[in-house]
Design a protein around this motif. Structure first.
Motif, PDB file in Angstrom:
ATOM      1  N   TRP A 199      -3.985  11.466  -9.019  1.00 56.18           N
ATOM      2  CA  TRP A 199      -3.898  10.356  -8.079  1.00 56.18           C
ATOM      3  C   TRP A 199      -4.117   9.020  -8.792  1.00 56.18           C
ATOM      4  CZ3 TRP A 199      -8.544   7.765  -7.968  1.00 56.18           C
ATOM      5  CH2 TRP A 199      -9.703   8.496  -8.328  1.00 56.18           C
ATOM      6  N   TRP A 233      -4.954   4.905  -7.644  1.00 61.86           N
ATOM      7  CA  TRP A 233      -5.372   4.063  -6.508  1.00 61.86           C
ATOM      8  C   TRP A 233      -5.416   2.613  -6.971  1.00 61.86           C
ATOM      9  CZ3 TRP A 233     -11.010   4.015  -4.217  1.00 61.86           C
ATOM     10  CH2 TRP A 233     -11.020   3.233  -3.061  1.00 61.86           C
ATOM     11  N   ASP A 276      -4.976  -1.337  -1.853  1.00 63.58           N
ATOM     12  CA  ASP A 276      -5.318  -0.043  -1.256  1.00 63.58           C
ATOM     13  C   ASP A 276      -4.099   0.864  -1.164  1.00 63.58           C
ATOM     14  OD1 ASP A 276      -6.891   1.943  -0.171  1.00 63.58           O
ATOM     15  OD2 ASP A 276      -6.648   1.233   1.898  1.00 63.58           O
ATOM     16  N   VAL A 327      -2.350   4.234  -2.641  1.00 63.78           N
ATOM     17  CA  VAL A 327      -2.700   5.489  -3.327  1.00 63.78           C
ATOM     18  C   VAL A 327      -1.433   6.280  -3.564  1.00 63.78           C
ATOM     19  CG1 VAL A 327      -4.043   7.610  -3.228  1.00 63.78           C
ATOM     20  CG2 VAL A 327      -4.956   5.504  -2.223  1.00 63.78           C
ATOM     21  N   ASP A 332      -2.842   5.478   1.754  1.00 65.33           N
ATOM     22  CA  ASP A 332      -4.029   4.648   1.600  1.00 65.33           C
ATOM     23  C   ASP A 332      -5.263   5.547   1.499  1.00 65.33           C
ATOM     24  OD1 ASP A 332      -4.455   5.582   4.159  1.00 65.33           O
ATOM     25  OD2 ASP A 332      -3.980   3.684   5.129  1.00 65.33           O
ATOM     26  N   PHE A 333      -6.396   4.970   1.090  1.00 64.90           N
ATOM     27  CA  PHE A 333      -7.627   5.723   0.868  1.00 64.90           C
ATOM     28  C   PHE A 333      -8.153   6.343   2.161  1.00 64.90           C
ATOM     29  CE2 PHE A 333     -12.272   5.851   0.880  1.00 64.90           C
ATOM     30  CZ  PHE A 333     -12.507   6.710  -0.183  1.00 64.90           C
ATOM     31  N   GLN A 334      -8.113   5.619   3.253  1.00 62.63           N
ATOM     32  CA  GLN A 334      -8.721   6.081   4.494  1.00 62.63           C
ATOM     33  C   GLN A 334      -8.055   7.342   5.023  1.00 62.63           C
ATOM     34  OE1 GLN A 334     -11.478   4.882   5.678  1.00 62.63           O
ATOM     35  NE2 GLN A 334     -11.534   6.389   7.361  1.00 62.63           N
ATOM     36  N   TRP A 346      -6.798   9.649   3.337  1.00 57.92           N
ATOM     37  CA  TRP A 346      -7.313  10.795   2.554  1.00 57.92           C
ATOM     38  C   TRP A 346      -8.766  11.081   2.940  1.00 57.92           C
ATOM     39  CZ3 TRP A 346     -11.464  10.745  -0.847  1.00 57.92           C
ATOM     40  CH2 TRP A 346     -11.668  11.924  -1.574  1.00 57.92           C
TER      41      TRP A 346
END
Length: 868
Positions: free
Chosen positions: A201, A203, A208, A210, A230-232, A234
């Motif tokens: 991955w 990022w 933000d 990914v 995006d991070f959220q 995941w």
């Protein structure tokens, strides 16, 4: 050479055009070829070449070239240019070189092997060379070389133009190389990312964003078009219980640059199942220390975790199994350090667990040869540190390469078995000694010495004498210096037959006395005499057993075993062993005494035998005398038989003959009385002849040799009955004849016996109508009992003893004819066959005559009893 002056306007246009073209070209090979072509045309050279250095993937450098104006075949058979005196300034980056006629240069032709241009080389007279130098590190990237067959073709302007082109070339080559390196790195990283079994991955923290590789999508179980990037999106898939841990690890890394590694957390798969995953990553910070991007790997370790859990459960299960085993199981490395020990091992080696792995010489065979080793080891184990024996099997444990890395040992406690074997061996040796001699004193002395020190430190044996006293037979001590103390103790305190303890009581009660622990208080209580107490203390008594020597319920002595220096403590097993030894010793004593008794009895028997032999000799002499007398009597009987046969027959013949002559001469003149007297004389002479014939026959039956053979009684009986048919012609006789067995006898004599018995039955039943005669037999014990039964006149049993005598008759001749010798002949023949005869009867109720003969069948053969 002075530096070139500035370029003209037209040259500047050329440079701009070349620079623009080179800026658009990312491929190094095409950049080099474009530079070579443009420069060759710009300076009017017949041919141009660009020799440049290239690094391979391993970082090694080698040379390539590009040509312009001539085909590559023109240089194909020539080697790459070396750093000769002509080429050196260019390859060393010194600066441009220009010759109107290179042949006239002092540097030309000075280097072997060609000392100039090789044969077949394109003709070069005018020569121009410019180094291409990297701007980043001033390294020489290569060189531009131009040639012409005519002299003076290259001008100062050409030199300035080529230097400028070389500058453009170095910039383009470096850019192309950088682009190529970036392209290769990107392809390599992409290949690694896509080929990796882990998810990868990237990022971008600023926006933000990914990015994932395909493997990470597989781990998540989603498609790319389902991913917001995006991070959220995941983080929402992380198990709620694990989110704080993941967030804390990420914050620690971004804020304090701590290593970012979450070894285990749960992530929801698209199918709803939570998978166990691991992730690690690394951030990049800008000049201000702000994180700008982050990359890392992501792995699904669910199967690994499950395998580890299964392995842990399996290991726990097998540990429980091994801990439940009573045998010791342990593993150790080459340095004897224990790597595993089960519960039994830990219990045995409570205070010295390393002792289980103590190396022995045979361990080398396991590690060096991979051998399986079996051995008997002894060790002091347990809380009390007692000596135990173990049967140990050691086997190698190998790694994937086949190298022995450990050994595993299984140790079984065989102390009880070892002691039982030692006990059996001790008893066997003692029994062999006891059986080897009838000298009781010597044998028991050997047994006492055998027991020390194998089973006792002090051993003694005492025997009960016939007068009731107790005799100390033998004593042995492991310490010769203390043996005299034992003797001294016995001299001071001999056995008191009435004592309630010790040897006398054991012999009297036939019960063992055991002192498992002999304390000083016990000694002081048993022995009040201070001097005796001192002797006992010097002997250092620790434990003692006194057992009776008992055989057939009677004690003949006692055996004492005492432990001192060895510290041995006698237990129930030891008591049983010593009691067994006592029983065997008692049997040996009894056997020896029985032997003495038997020897005395044998002496008495020998004396009796000697006397008996004397009596036998005297008896044999008497037998010889009687035999001689019997032989003489037989000879006299033979003479008598001859006399009867010859001397008596002659007068009878005369009487009979003259009676016949008288009847013929004067028979018609004799009156009735005379005729009767004459008939009486004839009948008497005939009867006398018959008596003489019977007497001679009886005599011969006692002398004739028997011809024994198997004879079937049935056929012989039927033949005799048939022969006698004229005697009972006109009479009614009911015959009852059983199925008769076979006998072993003289057939001729047997026929005489049957003829006499059956003819008597016919004769003495003539008053019966009808008469009944029965003939039968039964077998028993290897003999056949034959009987002839009739219902005739019978006889009085008071006179039965006369029946088988010579000339003995119970009926007058007037009633029943006969000589009185037939039954005597029957008895003599039967007795010569080893049988016997007897008779049963009653007046007017018939008679039964019995005789026995040897059976022709084995004693256990079945009998027959059917009738005819």
């Amino acid at each position: 050479m002075p530096p070139p002056t500035s370029l003209g306007a037209s040259d500047a246009d050329v440079l701009l055009r070349i620079g623009a073209e080179l800026a658009r070209e990312p491929d190094v090979t095409r950049v080099v070829q474009r530079v070579t072509d443009e420069a060759t045309a710009a300076v009017g050279a017949q041919f141009g070449a660009f020799f440049y250095n290239v690094e391979d993937r391993r970082g090694e450098s080698y040379m390539l070239y590009a040509l312009s104006g001539v085909p590559r075949e023109a240089f194909a058979r020539f080697p790459m240019p070396r750093k000769t005196e002509i080429f050196a300034p260019t390859f060393d980056g010194v600066g441009p070189v220009r010759y109107d006629d290179v042949r006239k240069s002092g540097r030309f032709g000075r280097n072997p092997p060609h000392h100039g241009m090789p044969e077949g080389h394109l003709p070069v007279v005018s020569y121009l060379a410019v180094p291409v130098i990297a701007r980043s590190d001033a390294s020489v990237l290569g060189g531009l070389f131009f040639g012409h067959a005519e002299p003076g073709r290259f001008t100062e302007r050409d030199e300035r133009l080529c230097v400028a082109i070389a500058g453009h070339a170095s910039f383009a080559i470096e850019n192309a190389r950088l682009f190529e390196r970036l392209r290769r790195d990107e392809a390599k990283h992409r290949l690694v990312a896509e080929a990796s079994t882990d998810g990868m991955w990237f990022w971008d923290l600023r926006d933000d964003a990914v990015e994932w590789n395909d493997r990470l999508f597989d781990i998540m179980g989603i498609r790319r078009d389902e991913w917001r990037g995006d991070f959220q999106s995941w983080f929402e898939r992380v198990h709620p219980d694990d989110r704080a841990m993941v967030k804390r690890a990420l914050e620690e890394h971004l804020a304090r640059r701590a290593a970012y590694h979450v070894p285990r957390f749960r992530l929801r798969h698209a199918d709803g199942e939570y998978r166990v995953c691991t992730t690690r990553g690394q951030a990049e910070w800008d000049a201000n220390g702000e994180p700008i991007r982050m990359a890392g790997s992501f792995g699904d370790v669910t199967d690994v975790v499950r395998a580890q859990e299964a392995l842990a459960q399996s290991e726990h299960r097998y540990r429980q199994i091994l801990d439940s085993v009573r045998d010791m199981v342990f593993a150790q490395g080459p340095g004897s350090a224990l790597t595993y020990a089960n519960q039994a091992t830990r219990e045995h080696y409570q205070h010295d667990l390393a002792g289980a792995g103590r190396s022995v010489p045979d361990d080398r065979r396991v590690f060096e040869e991979g051998a399986v080793v079996e051995e008997l080891q002894e060790a002091n184990v347990g809380r009390d540190g007692s000596l135990r024996y173990f049967h140990v099997v050691k086997s190698p444990i190998v790694d994937q390469s086949g190298r022995v890395v450990e050994l595993v040992a299984v140790a079984r406690d065989v102390t009880a078995k070892k002691r039982e074997e030692d006990d059996r061996r001790f008893l066997a040796e003692a029994s062999a000694l006891l059986a080897s001699s009838i000298d009781v004193d010597a044998t028991l002395s050997h047994v006492v010495r055998l027991a020390v020190p194998r089973f006792a430190d002090w051993c003694a044996v005492d025997l009960l004498e016939e007068d009731g006293t107790i005799r100390r037979l033998a004593v042995a001590h492991v310490d010769a210096a203390k043996l005299e103390l034992a003797h001294e103790l016995h001299r001071r305190v001999p056995h008191d037959p009435s004592a309630v303890h010790g040897v006398p009581q054991v012999i009297r009660s036939s019960t063992s006395e055991v002192h498992a622990e002999i304390s000083d208080d016990l000694l002081a209580a048993l022995v009040p005499d201070p001097e005796l107490l001192r002797i006992l203390r010097e002997l250092g008594l620790r434990s003692a057993i006194i057992v009776p020597l008992s055989a057939h319920g009677r004690a003949v002595g006692a055996l004492t075993m005492v432990s001192a220096e060895s510290g041995r403590v006698y237990d129930a097993r030891a008591v049983a062993l010593v009691e067994e030894l006592g029983r065997r010793a008692a049997v040996a004593v009894e056997n020896a005494r029985l032997y003495e008794s038997a020897r005395a009895a044998l002496e008495q028997r020998d004396a009796a035998l000697a006397a008996l032999q004397g009596l036998n000799a005297d008896l044999e002499a008497r037998v010889d005398q009687r035999t001689a007398a019997l032989a003489e009597a037989n000879r006299e009987l033979e003479a008598f038989s001859y006399t009867v046969s010859h001397d008596l027959r002659a007068p009878i013949r005369h009487i009979s003959g003259f009676a016949d002559l008288l009847r013929a001469h004067a028979g018609d003149r004799l009156d009735d009385k005379g005729q009767r007297w004459l008939r009486t004389i004839g009948d008497a002479s005939k009867q006398m002849g018959t008596l003489i014939d019977g007497l001679l026959s009886f005599s011969r039956m006692g002398r004739t040799e028997l011809a024994r053979e198997v004879v079937a009684l049935g056929p012989v009986v039927r033949a005799v009955v048939d022969d006698l048919a004229p005697d009972y012609e006109g009479r009614r006789i009911q015959w009852s004849i059983d199925a008769l067995p076979e006998v072993r006898a003289d057939a001729t004599m047997l026929r005489v016996v049957l003829t006499n018995l059956i003819s008597n039955a016919v004769k003495y039943t003539r008053t019966r109508d009808p008469a009944h005669i029965e003939i039968g037999a039964r077998e028993s014990g290897g003999a056949v009992e034959l009987f002839v039964r009739d219902d005739g006149v019978g006889f009085d049993m008071d006179y039965a003893h006369k029946l088988f005598g010579v000339f003995q008759r119970l009926h007058g001749v007037e009633e029943y004819e006969g000589t009185g010798i037939g039954l005597a002949t029957v008895r003599r023949i039967v007795e010569r066959h080893g049988g016997r005869t007897w008779a049963e009867g009653a007046p007017g109720r018939g008679a039964t005559f019995h005789l026995t003969l040897p059976s022709a069948s084995p004693p256990d053969a079945p009998t027959t009893g059917s009738r005819r």
